[in-house]
Motif scaffolding. Structure first.
Motif, PDB file in Angstrom:
ATOM      1  N   HIS A  47       5.935 -16.909  -4.227  1.00 59.16           N
ATOM      2  CA  HIS A  47       6.606 -17.325  -5.233  1.00 59.16           C
ATOM      3  C   HIS A  47       7.509 -16.277  -5.808  1.00 59.16           C
ATOM      4  CE1 HIS A  47       4.626 -16.059  -8.617  1.00 59.16           C
ATOM      5  NE2 HIS A  47       3.509 -16.053  -7.970  1.00 59.16           N
ATOM      6  N   LEU A  48       8.758 -16.892  -6.156  1.00 55.75           N
ATOM      7  CA  LEU A  48       9.739 -15.826  -6.871  1.00 55.75           C
ATOM      8  C   LEU A  48      10.677 -16.596  -7.799  1.00 55.75           C
ATOM      9  CD1 LEU A  48      12.460 -14.660  -4.137  1.00 55.75           C
ATOM     10  CD2 LEU A  48      11.218 -16.940  -4.055  1.00 55.75           C
ATOM     11  N   GLY A  49      11.189 -15.864  -8.767  1.00 55.92           N
ATOM     12  CA  GLY A  49      12.410 -16.641  -9.492  1.00 55.92           C
ATOM     13  C   GLY A  49      11.912 -16.427 -10.952  1.00 55.92           C
ATOM     14  N   ALA A  50      13.023 -16.505 -11.822  1.00 57.10           N
ATOM     15  CA  ALA A  50      12.935 -16.390 -13.209  1.00 57.10           C
ATOM     16  C   ALA A  50      12.651 -17.656 -13.916  1.00 57.10           C
ATOM     17  CB  ALA A  50      14.097 -15.660 -13.910  1.00 57.10           C
ATOM     18  N   SER A  51      12.382 -18.824 -13.337  1.00 58.87           N
ATOM     19  CA  SER A  51      12.241 -20.215 -13.784  1.00 58.87           C
ATOM     20  C   SER A  51      11.159 -20.225 -14.830  1.00 58.87           C
ATOM     21  CB  SER A  51      12.179 -21.139 -12.737  1.00 58.87           C
ATOM     22  OG  SER A  51      13.208 -21.176 -11.594  1.00 58.87           O
ATOM     23  N   GLY A  52      10.094 -19.512 -14.725  1.00 57.42           N
ATOM     24  CA  GLY A  52       9.014 -19.658 -15.528  1.00 57.42           C
ATOM     25  C   GLY A  52       9.563 -18.904 -17.013  1.00 57.42           C
ATOM     26  N   SER A  53      10.226 -17.905 -16.832  1.00 57.53           N
ATOM     27  CA  SER A  53      10.815 -17.290 -18.171  1.00 57.53           C
ATOM     28  C   SER A  53      11.682 -18.072 -18.756  1.00 57.53           C
ATOM     29  CB  SER A  53      11.279 -15.917 -17.871  1.00 57.53           C
ATOM     30  OG  SER A  53      10.366 -15.035 -17.359  1.00 57.53           O
ATOM     31  N   ILE A  54      12.732 -18.694 -18.042  1.00 53.47           N
ATOM     32  CA  ILE A  54      13.608 -19.805 -18.536  1.00 53.47           C
ATOM     33  C   ILE A  54      12.918 -20.881 -19.396  1.00 53.47           C
ATOM     34  CG2 ILE A  54      15.554 -21.136 -18.119  1.00 53.47           C
ATOM     35  CD1 ILE A  54      16.039 -18.232 -17.683  1.00 53.47           C
ATOM     36  N   TYR A  55      11.979 -21.409 -18.917  1.00 57.57           N
ATOM     37  CA  TYR A  55      11.295 -22.355 -19.326  1.00 57.57           C
ATOM     38  C   TYR A  55      10.338 -21.998 -20.412  1.00 57.57           C
ATOM     39  CZ  TYR A  55      12.383 -26.081 -16.014  1.00 57.57           C
ATOM     40  OH  TYR A  55      13.166 -27.171 -15.298  1.00 57.57           O
ATOM     41  N   GLY A  56       9.919 -20.808 -20.481  1.00 56.69           N
ATOM     42  CA  GLY A  56       9.353 -20.103 -21.630  1.00 56.69           C
ATOM     43  C   GLY A  56      10.204 -20.129 -22.785  1.00 56.69           C
ATOM     44  N   LEU A  57      11.538 -19.893 -22.506  1.00 62.57           N
ATOM     45  CA  LEU A  57      12.479 -19.741 -23.541  1.00 62.57           C
ATOM     46  C   LEU A  57      12.823 -21.202 -24.042  1.00 62.57           C
ATOM     47  CD1 LEU A  57      15.351 -17.474 -22.410  1.00 62.57           C
ATOM     48  CD2 LEU A  57      13.216 -17.036 -23.385  1.00 62.57           C
ATOM     49  N   PHE A  58      12.477 -22.307 -23.354  1.00 59.61           N
ATOM     50  CA  PHE A  58      12.886 -23.629 -23.594  1.00 59.61           C
ATOM     51  C   PHE A  58      11.535 -24.072 -24.712  1.00 59.61           C
ATOM     52  CE2 PHE A  58      15.073 -24.880 -19.532  1.00 59.61           C
ATOM     53  CZ  PHE A  58      16.335 -24.384 -20.185  1.00 59.61           C
ATOM     54  N   GLY A  59      10.338 -23.410 -24.282  1.00 61.32           N
ATOM     55  CA  GLY A  59       9.181 -23.594 -25.219  1.00 61.32           C
ATOM     56  C   GLY A  59       9.198 -23.082 -26.492  1.00 61.32           C
ATOM     57  N   ILE A  60       9.915 -21.810 -26.567  1.00 64.69           N
ATOM     58  CA  ILE A  60      10.190 -21.400 -28.020  1.00 64.69           C
ATOM     59  C   ILE A  60      10.941 -22.076 -28.951  1.00 64.69           C
ATOM     60  CG2 ILE A  60      11.174 -19.372 -29.163  1.00 64.69           C
ATOM     61  CD1 ILE A  60      10.041 -17.707 -26.749  1.00 64.69           C
ATOM     62  N   TYR A  61      12.290 -22.531 -27.973  1.00 66.64           N
ATOM     63  CA  TYR A  61      13.069 -23.616 -28.821  1.00 66.64           C
ATOM     64  C   TYR A  61      12.413 -24.830 -29.270  1.00 66.64           C
ATOM     65  CZ  TYR A  61      17.179 -20.750 -27.839  1.00 66.64           C
ATOM     66  OH  TYR A  61      18.176 -19.720 -27.780  1.00 66.64           O
ATOM     67  N   VAL A  62      11.642 -25.531 -28.425  1.00 69.75           N
ATOM     68  CA  VAL A  62      10.936 -26.430 -28.924  1.00 69.75           C
ATOM     69  C   VAL A  62       9.935 -26.427 -30.080  1.00 69.75           C
ATOM     70  CG1 VAL A  62       9.159 -28.163 -27.913  1.00 69.75           C
ATOM     71  CG2 VAL A  62      11.117 -27.757 -26.485  1.00 69.75           C
ATOM     72  N   TYR A  63       9.333 -25.427 -29.864  1.00 71.19           N
ATOM     73  CA  TYR A  63       8.700 -25.137 -31.012  1.00 71.19           C
ATOM     74  C   TYR A  63       9.259 -24.812 -32.506  1.00 71.19           C
ATOM     75  CZ  TYR A  63       5.197 -22.531 -34.193  1.00 71.19           C
ATOM     76  OH  TYR A  63       4.321 -22.058 -35.343  1.00 71.19           O
ATOM     77  N   MET A  64      10.678 -24.282 -32.301  1.00 70.78           N
ATOM     78  CA  MET A  64      11.518 -24.084 -33.423  1.00 70.78           C
ATOM     79  C   MET A  64      11.914 -25.735 -34.002  1.00 70.78           C
ATOM     80  SD  MET A  64      13.641 -20.934 -31.762  1.00 70.78           S
ATOM     81  CE  MET A  64      15.270 -21.301 -33.059  1.00 70.78           C
ATOM     82  N   MET A  65      12.269 -26.339 -32.859  1.00 69.55           N
ATOM     83  CA  MET A  65      12.614 -27.539 -33.230  1.00 69.55           C
ATOM     84  C   MET A  65      11.527 -28.563 -33.991  1.00 69.55           C
ATOM     85  SD  MET A  65      13.931 -30.477 -30.430  1.00 69.55           S
ATOM     86  CE  MET A  65      12.302 -30.637 -29.666  1.00 69.55           C
ATOM     87  N   ILE A  66      10.304 -28.293 -33.709  1.00 73.74           N
ATOM     88  CA  ILE A  66       9.353 -29.083 -34.340  1.00 73.74           C
ATOM     89  C   ILE A  66       8.535 -28.361 -35.815  1.00 73.74           C
ATOM     90  CG2 ILE A  66       6.904 -29.911 -33.903  1.00 73.74           C
ATOM     91  CD1 ILE A  66       7.467 -30.154 -30.926  1.00 73.74           C
ATOM     92  N   PHE A  67       8.479 -27.014 -35.564  1.00 71.96           N
ATOM     93  CA  PHE A  67       7.723 -26.343 -36.706  1.00 71.96           C
ATOM     94  C   PHE A  67       8.656 -25.382 -37.745  1.00 71.96           C
ATOM     95  CE2 PHE A  67       4.804 -27.138 -33.182  1.00 71.96           C
ATOM     96  CZ  PHE A  67       3.497 -28.013 -34.317  1.00 71.96           C
ATOM     97  N   ARG A  68       9.815 -25.002 -36.871  1.00 71.99           N
ATOM     98  CA  ARG A  68      10.854 -24.139 -37.662  1.00 71.99           C
ATOM     99  C   ARG A  68      12.230 -24.740 -37.582  1.00 71.99           C
ATOM    100  NH1 ARG A  68       9.735 -18.838 -38.675  1.00 71.99           N
ATOM    101  NH2 ARG A  68      11.748 -19.107 -39.843  1.00 71.99           N
ATOM    102  N   LYS A  69      12.412 -25.868 -38.219  1.00 74.44           N
ATOM    103  CA  LYS A  69      13.646 -26.467 -38.517  1.00 74.44           C
ATOM    104  C   LYS A  69      14.681 -25.739 -39.267  1.00 74.44           C
ATOM    105  CE  LYS A  69      11.461 -30.993 -37.954  1.00 74.44           C
ATOM    106  NZ  LYS A  69      11.342 -32.396 -38.457  1.00 74.44           N
TER     107      LYS A  69
END
Length: 254
Positions: A124-146
């Motif tokens: 495998h190769l690609g930065a998609s895991g990191s990109i989706y990780g950024l999405f995860g951080i934003y979702v945490y902000m959306m729920i817990f750090r509004k």
């Protein structure tokens, strides 16, 4: 948070050096390996690609290096575009070192998930895991750090995550576990990297120095011509979502 106000590529690079460096690395490696097909490119690919068998043999750097490699043109363009769109706000909020830690950390978590859940001969190769990780951080902000996100950004992240997860399961040749692992990694790492951070300020770096080396805001800043018409600016999040969806569709077809 996701509306770019920089007036030039130079200003973007100066404002977000980590994001810019990551994009440049992605593009240069893709050109060397896939476009120019130089011998050194093949050596880099063979040394750096994620290969579960070699990881099991002790080549643990392959949990990191695949983050910087990509396959076809749509692959590198989609990930680079996503990084340019979603990376700057986090780089400013977290600072350079915490952003690098977060970006690489979630990518590694995605690659570890790939190692444990995919067959031994899986590559495998690609930065998609990191990109989706950024999405995860934003979702945490959306729920817990509004307090860190405005309503428009919240709506955009919600739509992007839904589209991204759907595309993860319907597109062929996708490393599902890297996407899901990176996303979950973002949720897990978010409380650590978001500690004591302030909300994104699009004008933070838009300052000008005078002869006495003091930082002042441009007094004519608000009298300058707007970069985007009001209607386009209002609907920009949905335009971006449409572009991302189109990229995903094109990458599936070609």
């Amino acid at each position: 948070m996701f509306i770019r106000n920089e007036r030039s590529i130079k200003e973007f690079i100066q404002s977000y050096p980590v994001v810019s460096t990551l994009v440049i690395i992605n593009l240069i490696l893709w050109l060397i390996i896939n476009f120019l097909q130089l011998p050194i490119g093949f050596m880099i690919r063979d040394w750096a690609i994620g290969y579960n068998l070699y990881i099991a043999a002790g080549e643990y750097w392959r949990l990191v290096t695949p983050i910087f490699l990509h396959g076809d043109m749509m692959h590198v363009l989609f990930n680079s575009f996503s990084l340019i769109l979603f990376g700057p706000a986090l780089e400013q909020m977290l600072g350079k070192f915490k952003f690098i830690f977060a970006y690489l950390g979630v990518g590694i978590i995605g690659n570890i998930a790939t190692y444990f859940f995919e067959p031994l001969y899986y590559a495998h190769l690609g930065a998609s895991g990191s990109i989706y990780g950024l999405f995860g951080i934003y979702v945490y902000m959306m729920i817990f750090r509004k307090d860190l996100m405005d309503s428009g950004s919240t709506q955009m992240i919600r739509a992007i995550v839904v589209i991204g997860l759907i595309m993860t399961f319907i597109r062929p040749n996708i490393n599902i576990f890297a996407h899901l692992g990176g996303f979950i990694g973002g949720l897990l790492i978010a409380p650590l990297v978001l500690r004591n951070v302030r909300g994104y300020n699009p004008w933070q770096r838009r300052s000008y120095r005078t002869d006495d080396d003091s930082i002042q805001f441009d007094p004519n800043r608000w009298n300058k011509k707007r970069l985007l018409p009001p209607k386009i600016k209002k609907n920009l999040p949905w335009i971006i979502i449409g572009i991302l969806a189109l990229f995903g569709l094109l990458s599936r077809l070609f």
